[in-house]
Enzyme design. Structure first.
Site, PDB file in Angstrom:
ATOM      1  CE  LYS A 179      41.963  46.890  33.546  1.00 33.15           C
ATOM      2  NZ  LYS A 179      41.895  48.233  34.120  1.00 33.15           N
ATOM      3  N   GLY A 232      44.860  43.465  43.790  1.00 34.21           N
ATOM      4  CA  GLY A 232      43.566  44.138  43.795  1.00 34.21           C
ATOM      5  C   GLY A 232      42.649  43.447  44.783  1.00 34.21           C
ATOM      6  CB  SER A 233      39.006  43.553  45.098  1.00 39.38           C
ATOM      7  OG  SER A 233      38.643  43.146  43.795  1.00 39.38           O
ATOM      8  CB  VAL A 236      39.130  41.157  40.592  1.00 35.76           C
ATOM      9  CG1 VAL A 236      39.821  41.015  39.243  1.00 35.76           C
ATOM     10  CG2 VAL A 236      37.987  42.157  40.471  1.00 35.76           C
ATOM     11  CD  GLU A 254      50.724  39.156  47.428  1.00 35.03           C
ATOM     12  OE1 GLU A 254      50.073  39.311  48.484  1.00 35.03           O
ATOM     13  OE2 GLU A 254      51.527  38.222  47.270  1.00 35.03           O
ATOM     14  CB  CYS A 288      47.168  45.963  50.511  1.00 26.22           C
ATOM     15  SG  CYS A 288      48.863  46.236  50.083  1.00 26.22           S
ATOM     16  CD  GLU A 389      40.994  45.453  51.750  1.00 18.18           C
ATOM     17  OE1 GLU A 389      40.336  45.171  50.732  1.00 18.18           O
ATOM     18  OE2 GLU A 389      42.230  45.461  51.789  1.00 18.18           O
TER      19      GLU A 389
HETATM   20  P1  NAP Z   1      39.998  45.870  41.964  1.00 24.43           P
HETATM   21  O1  NAP Z   1      38.682  46.458  41.741  1.00 24.43           O
HETATM   22  O2  NAP Z   1      40.101  44.401  42.163  1.00 24.43           O
HETATM   23  O3  NAP Z   1      40.895  46.313  40.743  1.00 24.43           O
HETATM   24  C1  NAP Z   1      42.213  45.869  40.583  1.00 24.43           C
HETATM   25  C2  NAP Z   1      42.516  45.774  39.110  1.00 24.43           C
HETATM   26  O4  NAP Z   1      41.733  44.731  38.522  1.00 24.43           O
HETATM   27  C3  NAP Z   1      42.176  47.044  38.332  1.00 24.43           C
HETATM   28  O5  NAP Z   1      43.125  47.205  37.319  1.00 24.43           O
HETATM   29  C4  NAP Z   1      40.815  46.709  37.761  1.00 24.43           C
HETATM   30  O6  NAP Z   1      40.479  47.442  36.610  1.00 24.43           O
HETATM   31  C5  NAP Z   1      40.996  45.253  37.427  1.00 24.43           C
HETATM   32  N1  NAP Z   1      39.742  44.519  37.273  1.00 24.43           N
HETATM   33  C6  NAP Z   1      38.505  44.849  37.727  1.00 24.43           C
HETATM   34  N2  NAP Z   1      37.604  43.905  37.375  1.00 24.43           N
HETATM   35  C7  NAP Z   1      38.282  42.956  36.691  1.00 24.43           C
HETATM   36  C8  NAP Z   1      37.927  41.732  36.077  1.00 24.43           C
HETATM   37  N3  NAP Z   1      36.680  41.268  36.098  1.00 24.43           N
HETATM   38  N4  NAP Z   1      38.887  41.015  35.478  1.00 24.43           N
HETATM   39  C9  NAP Z   1      40.160  41.440  35.467  1.00 24.43           C
HETATM   40  N5  NAP Z   1      40.561  42.587  36.006  1.00 24.43           N
HETATM   41  C10 NAP Z   1      39.642  43.346  36.627  1.00 24.43           C
HETATM   42  O7  NAP Z   1      40.743  46.545  43.201  1.00 24.43           O
HETATM   43  P2  NAP Z   1      40.945  48.098  43.436  1.00 24.43           P
HETATM   44  O8  NAP Z   1      39.637  48.612  43.905  1.00 24.43           O
HETATM   45  O9  NAP Z   1      41.591  48.739  42.304  1.00 24.43           O
HETATM   46  O10 NAP Z   1      42.029  48.091  44.599  1.00 24.43           O
HETATM   47  C11 NAP Z   1      41.715  47.933  45.941  1.00 24.43           C
HETATM   48  C12 NAP Z   1      41.990  46.506  46.388  1.00 24.43           C
HETATM   49  O11 NAP Z   1      43.341  46.149  46.115  1.00 24.43           O
HETATM   50  C13 NAP Z   1      41.844  46.338  47.861  1.00 24.43           C
HETATM   51  O12 NAP Z   1      41.086  45.175  48.119  1.00 24.43           O
HETATM   52  C14 NAP Z   1      43.262  46.164  48.377  1.00 24.43           C
HETATM   53  O13 NAP Z   1      43.402  45.405  49.515  1.00 24.43           O
HETATM   54  C15 NAP Z   1      43.925  45.514  47.244  1.00 24.43           C
HETATM   55  N6  NAP Z   1      45.355  45.754  47.277  1.00 24.43           N
HETATM   56  C16 NAP Z   1      46.178  44.747  47.674  1.00 24.43           C
HETATM   57  C17 NAP Z   1      47.539  44.920  47.740  1.00 24.43           C
HETATM   58  C18 NAP Z   1      48.436  43.797  48.148  1.00 24.43           C
HETATM   59  O14 NAP Z   1      49.581  43.798  47.786  1.00 24.43           O
HETATM   60  N7  NAP Z   1      47.948  42.813  48.882  1.00 24.43           N
HETATM   61  C19 NAP Z   1      48.090  46.138  47.365  1.00 24.43           C
HETATM   62  C20 NAP Z   1      47.245  47.160  46.981  1.00 24.43           C
HETATM   63  C21 NAP Z   1      45.876  46.955  46.925  1.00 24.43           C
HETATM   64  P3  NAP Z   1      39.534  48.768  36.715  1.00 24.43           P
HETATM   65  O15 NAP Z   1      40.305  49.739  37.522  1.00 24.43           O
HETATM   66  O16 NAP Z   1      39.380  49.180  35.298  1.00 24.43           O
HETATM   67  O17 NAP Z   1      38.265  48.345  37.382  1.00 24.43           O
END
Ligand code: NAP
Ligand code: MG
Length: 488
Positions: A179, A232-233, A236, A254, A288, A389
């Site tokens: 997904k 992701g965040s 979540v 991560e 990230c 962040e």
């Molecule tokens: P996000 O909102 O958490 O989304 C990540 C993924 O989770 C997306 O596919 C999103 O789908 C999905 N998602 C959202 N709500 C969900 C739920 N309730 N249940 C299951 N899945 C759900 O994060 P983002 O805004 O895309 O990305 C930014 C974040 O990623 C930042 O905090 C960054 O630090 C982190 N990040 C971390 C790394 C690492 O390796 N540490 C690398 C890259 C990014 P939708 O897009 O459809 O909402």
């Protein structure tokens, strides 16, 4: 306002078929440089998700029995197909989330290299022989796949992150349901097309687009899922952890970072400025591992700050497809709004905005989410801009009295992904390596930047403690069977 031009609608890929959702609904993916619609993807329902997990579940036994070497060959094939489509996929990435074309090409090339690395795993060992205390027995370990792995990814590395999860999952014998982030669904679909062309057996690779709350949450909670890998965040991530641990399935997270760079009094200041600009501002700070706090020893603070401002002023902002553009737009309206909010918050908290932080206007910029990278001075540790962040091109400059103070400030965050130090003093380097609380420790190099053959991951709230990439991936995507054999 978004302008709609004729664009492609991408489908889900379930059990080796391209299928549309029964909801009949799709969502648009938007180019942040122009606000044009790049394409549409399926707003899937729980029903399609269920079909995908069921397909992956039914495929898992035959895929496991196919053997590691044959699975590796399919990854080699996928790598070649991705390579043939590199330019198209990179262009789609730039149009979908804004990073410049050279960066997008670099990321796609990395995806190809990751596929080849894990393809090679097909021919490497999957266990160890351990001496038994019974001299007539043979004892060994054997790696076995987990089963169905759910893969949930963010939009900031729409090619590399999915591949660094999917390639090891597959080569070690798992089937997957992927997904992607909705904001990168078009680029993800193009990557999935490469896997589809490679000819994996039915049900091994499944792809479902749609909202986080329906498809993402549905995947996390699905009873037939055997493991979940998420980037992701933090919020979540926490719900992934809760659901997975309640059911006793393996999970990997991560998440965010608030990555510090320390500049000591004996640093090469020009090298530090270059590393900080690249680490903080490339990809609009949306990595990230991006630098977001720069902690500078008093003695060189003013010199470093002035040089940082001078160099930042040279940054060219624009559509990432254009030659000579160094910095693209924020990836989406929501990233753009977050940037603006934190610029205001920083000012209200009493920090001093010494460079940038403006929304760009005029012909070239009006249609996109363009900003100038921001530098705040007089930032103190408790300010939101020093703790949250932001995931945008914003630097918080913090003054430290000495190295010990600098490391303490660097560790004063809930996160622990990456950190770097610029210094020419060996004792400072050794102290930093020992005392910094992060998973990625960088010396005289920017905080961003990973190598696919080395473990990647963070400490504290940045990670669930497991590591991705390199050999470390094997520990997550497999379980160990300890086998004891005697003759009869
Ligand atoms: P996000 O909102 O958490 O989304 C990540 C993924 O989770 C997306 O596919 C999103 O789908 C999905 N998602 C959202 N709500 C969900 C739920 N309730 N249940 C299951 N899945 C759900 O994060 P983002 O805004 O895309 O990305 C930014 C974040 O990623 C930042 O905090 C960054 O630090 C982190 N990040 C971390 C790394 C690492 O390796 N540490 C690398 C890259 C990014 P939708 O897009 O459809 O909402
Ligand atoms: Mg999101």
């Amino acid at each position: 306002m978004t302008t709609t031009i004729t664009t492609k609608t991408y489908s889900n890929y379930i059990n080796n078929e391209w299928v549309e959702t029964t909801s009949g609904k799709t969502f648009a993916s938007i180019n942040p440089a122009t606000k044009e619609v790049l394409g549409h993807a399926q707003s899937s329902t729980a029903e399609e998700l269920d079909q995908a997990v069921e397909a992956a579940h039914n495929a898992k036994k035959a895929w496991r029995k196919l053997g590691q070497a044959a699975r590796g060959q399919l990854l080699f094939k996928t790598a070649n197909i991705l390579e043939a489509n590199l330019d198209e996929i990179a262009e789609s990435m730039t149009k979908e989330m804004g990073k410049t074309l050279p960066e997008a090409k670099g990321e796609t090339a990395r995806g190809i290299a990751i596929l080849r690395y894990y393809a090679g795993e097909g021919m490497r060992k999957d266990g160890d022989v351990i001496p038994s205390s019974d001299k007539d027995a043979l004892m060994f370990t054997k790696r076995t796949p987990l089963g169905v792995v759910g893969v949930i990814t963010p939009w900031n590395f729409p090619v590399a992150i999915p591949i660094w999860k999917i390639a090891p999952a597959l080569v070690y014998g798992n089937t997957i349901v992927f997904k992607p982030a909705s904001e990168a669904a078009v680029t993800a679909s193009k990557v999935v097309e490469c896997f589809a062309q490679a000819g994996f057996p039915e049900g091994v690779f499944n792809f479902v687009t749609g909202s986080g709350s329906v498809v993402g949450q549905g995947l996390i909670d699905h009873p037939k899922l055997n493991a979940i890998t998420f980037t992701g965040s933090e919020s979540v991530g926490q719900s992934v952890a809760k659901s997975a641990s309640a059911r006793g399935i393996k999970f990997q997270l991560e998440m965010g970072g608030k990555n510090p760079v320390i500049v000591t009094k004996n640093a090469n200041i020009d090298q530090a400025v270059e590393g900080v600009i690249s680490g903080a501002f490339r990809s609009s700070g949306q990595k990230c591992t991006a630098t977001s706090r720069v902690i500078v020893e008093e003695k060189v603070f003013d010199e470093f700050k002035q040089k940082l401002i001078n160099e930042s002023a040279k940054i060219t902002v624009g559509d990432g497809l254009e030659d000579g553009v160094w910095l693209g737009p924020c990836a989406s309206e929501s990233q753009f709004n977050t940037f603006k909010e934190y610029i205001e918050k920083g000012k209200q908290e009493g920090a001093n905005l010494v460079h940038g932080g403006e929304v760009l206007t005029g012909d070239k910029y009006d249609k996109g989410f363009f900003v100038t990278p921001a530098i705040f001075d007089e930032v103190t540790a408790e300010m939101a801009i020093a703790q949250d962040e932001i995931f945008g091109p914003v630097i918080a400059l913090i003054k430290a009295s000495d190295l010990e103070d600098a490391i303490e400030l660097a560790n004063n965050t809930k996160y622990g992904l990456s950190a770097s130090i610029f210094t020419s003093d060996i004792n400072s380097i050794l102290e930093f390596i020992d005392d910094i609380e992060v998973g990625l420790v960088r010396i005289n190099a920017e905080s961003a930047g990973v190598e696919l053959q080395a473990p990647f991951g963070g400490m504290k709230a940045s990670s669930s403690g497991s590591r991705e990439q390199g050999e470390a991936a094997k520990d997550f995507y497999t379980a160990i069977k300890t086998v004891f054999i005697k003759g009869s």
